[in-house]
Design an enzyme around this catalytic site. Structure first.
Site, PDB file in Angstrom:
ATOM      1  N   LYS A  51       4.328  12.143 -11.378  1.00 55.16           N
ATOM      2  CA  LYS A  51       4.441  11.191 -10.269  1.00 55.16           C
ATOM      3  C   LYS A  51       5.783  10.480 -10.401  1.00 55.16           C
ATOM      4  O   LYS A  51       6.068   9.852 -11.419  1.00 55.16           O
ATOM      5  CB  LYS A  51       3.297  10.188 -10.328  1.00 55.16           C
TER       6      LYS A  51
ATOM      7  N   LYS B 193       3.693  14.579  -7.138  1.00 53.76           N
ATOM      8  CA  LYS B 193       3.804  13.575  -6.081  1.00 53.76           C
ATOM      9  C   LYS B 193       5.146  12.891  -6.132  1.00 53.76           C
ATOM     10  O   LYS B 193       5.549  12.502  -7.221  1.00 53.76           O
ATOM     11  CB  LYS B 193       2.685  12.556  -6.305  1.00 53.76           C
TER      12      LYS B 193
HETATM   13  C1  PBG Z   1      -0.969   3.673  -6.550  1.00 54.80           C
HETATM   14  C2  PBG Z   1      -0.660   4.783  -5.636  1.00 54.80           C
HETATM   15  C3  PBG Z   1       0.463   4.920  -4.819  1.00 54.80           C
HETATM   16  C4  PBG Z   1       0.244   6.041  -4.017  1.00 54.80           C
HETATM   17  C5  PBG Z   1      -0.983   6.581  -4.379  1.00 54.80           C
HETATM   18  N1  PBG Z   1      -1.538   5.806  -5.404  1.00 54.80           N
HETATM   19  C6  PBG Z   1       1.653   4.058  -4.641  1.00 54.80           C
HETATM   20  C7  PBG Z   1       2.501   3.671  -5.772  1.00 54.80           C
HETATM   21  O1  PBG Z   1       2.473   4.293  -6.846  1.00 54.80           O
HETATM   22  O2  PBG Z   1       3.214   2.693  -5.611  1.00 54.80           O
HETATM   23  C8  PBG Z   1       1.195   6.508  -2.948  1.00 54.80           C
HETATM   24  C9  PBG Z   1       0.629   7.370  -1.894  1.00 54.80           C
HETATM   25  C10 PBG Z   1       1.443   7.509  -0.671  1.00 54.80           C
HETATM   26  O3  PBG Z   1       2.599   7.041  -0.542  1.00 54.80           O
HETATM   27  O4  PBG Z   1       0.909   8.136   0.256  1.00 54.80           O
HETATM   28  N2  PBG Z   1      -0.907   3.870  -7.896  1.00 54.80           N
END
Ligand code: PBG
Length: 340
Positions: free
Chosen positions: A207, A262
């Site tokens: 991520k 992601k």
């Molecule tokens: C939170 C989380 C995030 C997303 C999914 N879970 C945001 C972040 O890490 O700030 C993002 C998903 C998206 O942008 O569609 N941990």
């Protein structure tokens, strides 16, 4: 790279004319190498407290925050269309947020209530719950912060409590999205010890610290809490690829059943390498900003929105993703159903 054998043995033009198989729709359908099916899609939902409440998300056209009662028919729609799983994200009321995010392991929190209701109402649809503290912290960070530092091991203890709480509520897929080191192993051990050996772990393994999460943070209300801060001390640097493979290797070794990359489209190379290197079930998150880009351009008449959305999602399959989390899951599944 040397020329693959099948290309070397191909007679040159004019014996070979690749356009022959592109001429007719039936031939293109016959030789299509990848396919998008509703079963490949996961629909994320934003859950609101209260009853009969729906709120549009300005930066995610077509997406609404929904209270649990209004969520039920939407998840039933997913079931009818063959979407196998939904991901639930709570919009935690501000007065429930704290520095340590303790609402995350309150069995009566919004997410746990949504899980219990949906598991009863639509048992055939898989439920995925994020494990990270950001919906619950006043800092908007995924972990516990002390003196400006996100504490790894203290955060893991909190994440374990959160994961157990979600599993107890009936969550099928526990999805740590926090990027702390060692959290998958700790969660697996705790789940097993508590009798949840069948709870699936989907690790947000690679991520990245991405600016494409903006609309999501608007939707759950963590944007204002986060302010100008970022998540670069735990989410990955977009410059790195080898590090993503190390992250995935560790999460699989710690017991992850599935891994996720992601964001999605800017990271198709990562998806392809992860799938190839490990062969594990690999999901991709077509994140909020990626969805918003297509929608915004389509609203201006600059792009054919539905066609671009299909093309984006098919690209994930071509890269090797087994499944795709996308805000467009329902609309795309409906389009696929119409096309037969
Ligand atoms: C939170 C989380 C995030 C997303 C999914 N879970 C945001 C972040 O890490 O700030 C993002 C998903 C998206 O942008 O569609 N941990």
């Amino acid at each position: 790279m040397s020329t693959p054998r099948h290309l070397a043995s191909q007679p040159p033009f004019p014996a070979t004319r690749l356009r022959r198989l592109r001429r007719a729709g039936w031939a293109r359908a016959l030789v299509a190498e990848h396919h998008l099916r509703p079963a490949d899609l996961v629909q994320p939902f934003f859950v609101l407290d209260g009853h009969g409440r729906r709120e549009p998300v300005g930066s995610l056209p077509g997406i609404e925050r929904l209270s649990i009662d209004l969520l039920v028919p939407q998840v039933e729609r997913c079931a009818r269309l063959g979407i196998p799983m939904v991901a639930l994200f709570p919009c935690t009321p501000a007065d429930r947020k704290t520095v340590d995010g303790r609402e995350a392991w309150n069995p009566e929190n919004l997410l746990c209530r949504a899980i219990r209701t949906l598991k009863r109402a639509v048992p055939e649809v898989g439920l995925m719950g994020d494990v990270a503290l950001d919906p619950y912290t006043t800092t908007g960070q995924d972990g516990i912060v002390r003196d400006g530092v996100i504490l790894n091991d203290e955060t893991i203890e909190a994440l374990v409590r959160q994961a157990l709480c979600q599993a107890e509520a009936g969550c099928d897929v526990i999805a740590p999205s926090d990027m702390m080191d060692g959290r998958v192993g700790a969660i697996r051990k705790a789940l097993d010890a508590a009798g949840h050996s069948q709870a699936i772990i989907l690790a947000y393994a690679a991520k990245y610290a991405s600016a494409f999460y903006g609309p999501f943070r608007d939707a759950v209300g963590s944007a204002s809490a986060l302010g100008k801060a970022d998540k670069k001390t735990y989410q990955m640097d977009p410059a790195n690829l080898s590090e993503a493979l190390r992250e995935v290797a560790l999460d699989l070794a710690e017991g992850a059943d599935m891994v996720m990359v992601k964001p999605g489209l800017p990271y198709l190379d990562v998806i392809a390498r992860v799938k190839e290197a490990f062969g594990a079930p690999t999901l991709a998150y077509h994140v909020s900003g990626e969805y918003a880009m297509v929608k915004a351009a389509a609203e201006r008449g600059w792009l054919d929105g539905p066609a671009c959305m299909m093309e984006c999602l098919l690209a994930f399959k071509r890269a090797g993703a087994d499944g795709i989390l996308t805000y467009a899951a329902l609309e795309v599944a409906e389009r696929l159903a119409r096309q037969g």
